[in-house]
Design a protein around this motif. Structure first.
Motif, PDB file in Angstrom:
ATOM      1  N   GLU A  65      46.007  39.879  44.462  1.00 56.13           N
ATOM      2  CA  GLU A  65      45.343  38.979  43.517  1.00 56.13           C
ATOM      3  C   GLU A  65      43.857  38.911  43.848  1.00 56.13           C
ATOM      4  OE1 GLU A  65      45.566  34.391  41.788  1.00 56.13           O
ATOM      5  OE2 GLU A  65      47.088  35.107  43.202  1.00 56.13           O
ATOM      6  N   LEU A  66      43.043  39.150  42.839  1.00 58.10           N
ATOM      7  CA  LEU A  66      41.593  39.197  43.015  1.00 58.10           C
ATOM      8  C   LEU A  66      40.917  37.943  42.460  1.00 58.10           C
ATOM      9  CD1 LEU A  66      41.139  42.882  41.822  1.00 58.10           C
ATOM     10  CD2 LEU A  66      41.311  42.094  44.184  1.00 58.10           C
ATOM     11  N   HIS A  67      39.703  37.716  42.866  1.00 59.17           N
ATOM     12  CA  HIS A  67      38.920  36.599  42.335  1.00 59.17           C
ATOM     13  C   HIS A  67      38.363  36.917  40.952  1.00 59.17           C
ATOM     14  CE1 HIS A  67      38.837  33.618  45.533  1.00 59.17           C
ATOM     15  NE2 HIS A  67      38.719  34.584  46.415  1.00 59.17           N
ATOM     16  N   GLN A  68      38.488  38.148  40.521  1.00 56.09           N
ATOM     17  CA  GLN A  68      37.950  38.574  39.236  1.00 56.09           C
ATOM     18  C   GLN A  68      39.016  39.372  38.482  1.00 56.09           C
ATOM     19  OE1 GLN A  68      35.059  41.248  41.425  1.00 56.09           O
ATOM     20  NE2 GLN A  68      35.569  42.625  39.750  1.00 56.09           N
ATOM     21  N   SER A  69      38.752  39.681  37.231  1.00 56.10           N
ATOM     22  CA  SER A  69      39.640  40.552  36.471  1.00 56.10           C
ATOM     23  C   SER A  69      39.759  41.898  37.180  1.00 56.10           C
ATOM     24  CB  SER A  69      39.092  40.756  35.060  1.00 56.10           C
ATOM     25  OG  SER A  69      39.786  41.786  34.404  1.00 56.10           O
ATOM     26  N   CYS A  70      40.951  42.468  37.140  1.00 55.00           N
ATOM     27  CA  CYS A  70      41.145  43.723  37.878  1.00 55.00           C
ATOM     28  C   CYS A  70      41.063  44.963  36.987  1.00 55.00           C
ATOM     29  CB  CYS A  70      42.457  43.716  38.652  1.00 55.00           C
ATOM     30  SG  CYS A  70      43.903  43.400  37.645  1.00 55.00           S
ATOM     31  N   SER A  71      40.719  44.803  35.708  1.00 55.62           N
ATOM     32  CA  SER A  71      40.661  45.961  34.821  1.00 55.62           C
ATOM     33  C   SER A  71      39.606  46.970  35.283  1.00 55.62           C
ATOM     34  CB  SER A  71      40.391  45.521  33.381  1.00 55.62           C
ATOM     35  OG  SER A  71      39.205  44.756  33.296  1.00 55.62           O
ATOM     36  N   ALA A  72      38.467  46.471  35.740  1.00 50.29           N
ATOM     37  CA  ALA A  72      37.419  47.376  36.223  1.00 50.29           C
ATOM     38  C   ALA A  72      37.848  48.077  37.517  1.00 50.29           C
ATOM     39  CB  ALA A  72      36.117  46.610  36.451  1.00 50.29           C
ATOM     40  N   ILE A  73      38.632  47.375  38.326  1.00 54.76           N
ATOM     41  CA  ILE A  73      39.117  47.961  39.581  1.00 54.76           C
ATOM     42  C   ILE A  73      40.072  49.109  39.292  1.00 54.76           C
ATOM     43  CG2 ILE A  73      40.372  47.508  41.741  1.00 54.76           C
ATOM     44  CD1 ILE A  73      37.756  46.025  41.660  1.00 54.76           C
ATOM     45  N   THR A  74      40.977  48.919  38.330  1.00 57.63           N
ATOM     46  CA  THR A  74      41.927  49.995  38.000  1.00 57.63           C
ATOM     47  C   THR A  74      41.182  51.211  37.444  1.00 57.63           C
ATOM     48  OG1 THR A  74      42.347  49.047  35.796  1.00 57.63           O
ATOM     49  CG2 THR A  74      43.833  48.402  37.569  1.00 57.63           C
TER      50      THR A  74
ATOM     51  N   THR B 198      32.028  46.840  44.957  1.00 49.12           N
ATOM     52  CA  THR B 198      32.218  45.934  43.825  1.00 49.12           C
ATOM     53  C   THR B 198      31.492  44.618  44.094  1.00 49.12           C
ATOM     54  OG1 THR B 198      34.391  46.888  43.394  1.00 49.12           O
ATOM     55  CG2 THR B 198      33.941  44.759  42.389  1.00 49.12           C
ATOM     56  N   LYS B 199      30.794  44.139  43.086  1.00 43.10           N
ATOM     57  CA  LYS B 199      30.103  42.864  43.234  1.00 43.10           C
ATOM     58  C   LYS B 199      31.116  41.730  43.272  1.00 43.10           C
ATOM     59  CE  LYS B 199      25.861  44.305  40.862  1.00 43.10           C
ATOM     60  NZ  LYS B 199      24.967  44.057  39.715  1.00 43.10           N
TER      61      LYS B 199
ATOM     62  N   ASP C 274      42.576  53.271  51.894  1.00 42.39           N
ATOM     63  CA  ASP C 274      41.185  53.714  52.084  1.00 42.39           C
ATOM     64  C   ASP C 274      40.389  53.602  50.785  1.00 42.39           C
ATOM     65  OD1 ASP C 274      41.664  54.285  54.732  1.00 42.39           O
ATOM     66  OD2 ASP C 274      41.974  56.436  54.409  1.00 42.39           O
ATOM     67  N   GLN C 275      41.003  53.998  49.670  1.00 37.20           N
ATOM     68  CA  GLN C 275      40.305  53.948  48.393  1.00 37.20           C
ATOM     69  C   GLN C 275      40.105  52.514  47.912  1.00 37.20           C
ATOM     70  OE1 GLN C 275      38.832  56.683  47.195  1.00 37.20           O
ATOM     71  NE2 GLN C 275      39.677  57.605  49.065  1.00 37.20           N
ATOM     72  N   LEU C 276      41.058  51.656  48.183  1.00 39.99           N
ATOM     73  CA  LEU C 276      40.906  50.245  47.816  1.00 39.99           C
ATOM     74  C   LEU C 276      39.725  49.628  48.566  1.00 39.99           C
ATOM     75  CD1 LEU C 276      41.751  47.591  46.486  1.00 39.99           C
ATOM     76  CD2 LEU C 276      43.472  47.297  48.283  1.00 39.99           C
TER      77      LEU C 276
ATOM     78  N   CYS D 182      47.012  46.718  36.312  1.00 38.19           N
ATOM     79  CA  CYS D 182      46.483  45.360  36.370  1.00 38.19           C
ATOM     80  C   CYS D 182      47.396  44.458  35.555  1.00 38.19           C
ATOM     81  CB  CYS D 182      45.070  45.328  35.796  1.00 38.19           C
ATOM     82  SG  CYS D 182      44.339  43.685  35.715  1.00 38.19           S
ATOM     83  N   THR D 183      47.953  43.427  36.162  1.00 36.34           N
ATOM     84  CA  THR D 183      48.818  42.495  35.442  1.00 36.34           C
ATOM     85  C   THR D 183      48.329  41.065  35.641  1.00 36.34           C
ATOM     86  OG1 THR D 183      51.125  41.905  34.994  1.00 36.34           O
ATOM     87  CG2 THR D 183      50.493  42.111  37.317  1.00 36.34           C
ATOM     88  N   ASN D 184      48.718  40.188  34.742  1.00 33.78           N
ATOM     89  CA  ASN D 184      48.323  38.777  34.813  1.00 33.78           C
ATOM     90  C   ASN D 184      46.801  38.620  34.941  1.00 33.78           C
ATOM     91  OD1 ASN D 184      49.746  36.285  34.564  1.00 33.78           O
ATOM     92  ND2 ASN D 184      49.175  35.771  36.661  1.00 33.78           N
ATOM     93  N   GLU D 185      46.084  39.618  34.421  1.00 34.05           N
ATOM     94  CA  GLU D 185      44.616  39.645  34.323  1.00 34.05           C
ATOM     95  C   GLU D 185      43.882  39.911  35.635  1.00 34.05           C
ATOM     96  OE1 GLU D 185      42.819  36.624  31.966  1.00 34.05           O
ATOM     97  OE2 GLU D 185      44.350  36.742  30.414  1.00 34.05           O
ATOM     98  N   ASN D 186      44.375  39.382  36.759  1.00 34.39           N
ATOM     99  CA  ASN D 186      43.614  39.571  37.997  1.00 34.39           C
ATOM    100  C   ASN D 186      44.477  40.001  39.183  1.00 34.39           C
ATOM    101  OD1 ASN D 186      44.918  37.067  38.316  1.00 34.39           O
ATOM    102  ND2 ASN D 186      43.320  36.326  39.694  1.00 34.39           N
ATOM    103  N   VAL D 187      45.640  40.594  38.897  1.00 38.82           N
ATOM    104  CA  VAL D 187      46.522  41.037  39.979  1.00 38.82           C
ATOM    105  C   VAL D 187      46.752  42.540  39.889  1.00 38.82           C
ATOM    106  CG1 VAL D 187      48.794  40.822  41.072  1.00 38.82           C
ATOM    107  CG2 VAL D 187      47.694  38.803  40.057  1.00 38.82           C
TER     108      VAL D 187
END
Length: 395
Positions: free
Chosen positions: A339-348, A393-394, A384-386, A360-365
């Protein structure tokens, strides 16, 4: 065959736009990897939304499918087919329950269970479900779901369904009583953000079940068939459900679902009460037998337990390095969430650029569902990639 761009354009022209597609044209899969037409290789840590338990191109699954196709592809359920009976026997063995009804999907299996419950309990008793739950998209299954975004345009839905907060023990005590027909529960919620039921929560459900004798339904569509490091997610707790709902991995990549009942509810349905033209298709069941053999009889589930613990331990170390970016890490086996503090769509999207597919599910997981055949090397690469993505990431 047209090029990738042609296919993507045609998809928008000819198919209803109900899926937000990832803009890659897959050529083929092998093991834990998918290969695009442009030659790029992707580590698939989504595994077809927990369907491809044995990855891609598994020889034993392919052989089982080929052998069955040569015998017959479809047989009416007015006749007995051997793969269906043999798979039912395996499901009874590993669930510890009694009998099986086959469907084509998770949502169809939920529908079957609703009919069984209503026939047994009558129309007036309440059915309990939980916040963030996901049980499917047909009217009955949608009525059980806990996400308003899926339900908002489709009222009226089924009545006498009460939604409680997941993991809230006090709400259980206030709302479960003699007028409760059933409780539907994902022991680990997938679509809901990879949320794991607490021991206290399950203990209270167990004591209330003993007192009021309601039907406990375990939705194991995503978490079943070894994904959590045990046969089913409920095996992590001292409780046994009355009905188990299965799909996804059970068919080896082919459409298949199953409802398993305990002995008490195995005679509720009589001839004609329910049916399915394609449920228990012999080719899908043959593939399912190959999956069950690899996961349980060859011991793959034990590797999932071992490597799942390793993966979770590694993931839980990351918030120490990035405390402003990660809220929580949780899960069981190869069903994990960050679970992230931000939306995870950019991370995926960043993962995709690095050749890794994750959801990415539930918007930020970040929902991580590797094939059960994934190795420690695959896991280390993902970790490693994560870290690399988080470091760039900001907050």
């Amino acid at each position: 065959m047209g090029n990738s761009e042609d296919i993507i354009i045609k998809e928008k022209e000819f198919l209803l736009q109900t899926y937000k597609r990832t803009p890659i044209k897959i050529s083929y899969g092998k093991g834990v990897y998918l290969f695009a037409e442009d030659g790029k290789k992707y580590l698939d840590f989504f595994s077809g939304l927990a369907v491809n338990a044995l990855g891609y191109g598994n020889e034993k699954v392919i052989r089982a499918i080929e052998e069955q196709i040569r015998k017959y592809i479809h047989l009416s359920n007015y006749y007995v087919n051997s793969p269906q009976v043999e798979l039912a026997e395996k499901l009874v063995k590993y669930s510890g329950l009694s009998k099986v009804f086959f469907t084509n999907s998770g949502t169809e299996t939920i529908e079957a269970s609703l009919k069984l419950i209503r026939k047994y309990s009558g129309p007036k008793k309440k059915i309990i479900t939980f916040s963030n739950a996901f049980h499917g998209r047909t009217y009955g299954s949608l009525s059980l779901g806990g996400k308003e975004k899926y339900k908002k345009y489709f009222a009226p839905l089924l009545s006498n369904i009460v939604q409680l907060e997941f993991n809230n023990v006090e709400q259980l005590e206030k709302n479960i009583h003699s007028n409760t027909a059933a409780v539907y529960l994902e022991f680990i919620q997938g679509e809901g953000g990879v949320r794991v039921a607490s021991e206290r929560f399950i203990s209270k459900i167990k004591s209330l079940k003993k007192k009021y004798d309601f039907i406990l339904v375990a939705d194991e569509v995503q978490s079943g068939i070894g994904r959590t490091g045990k046969q089913f997610a409920y095996n992590h707790y001292e409780i046994k459900p009355d009905l188990v709902i299965l799909a996804k991995a059970i068919g080896g990549g082919l459409p298949l679902g199953a409802m398993i009942t305990n002995k008490k509810y195995s005679t509720v349905f009589e001839f004609g009460d329910h049916g399915s033209t394609f449920g228990g298709n012999p080719v899908a069941c043959a593939a399912g037998l190959a999956v069950m053999n690899e996961v349980f009889e060859k011991g793959l589930v034990n590797e999932v337990a071992r490597l799942g613990d390793y993966f979770l331990t590694k993931l839980k170390m990351i918030p120490n390095e990035y405390p402003t970016k990660i809220v929580d890490v949780r899960g069981l086996g190869f069903m994990l969430g960050v679970e992230l503090h931000q939306s995870c769509s950019a991370i995926t999207e960043e993962f995709r650029k690095k050749g890794i597919l994750v959801n990415c599910t539930n918007e930020n997981v970040l929902r991580i569902l590797p094939p059960l055949i994934s190795t420690q090397e695959n896991i280390d690469h993902f970790i490693d990639q994560l870290k690399s993505i988080l470091s760039n990431t900001k907050s």
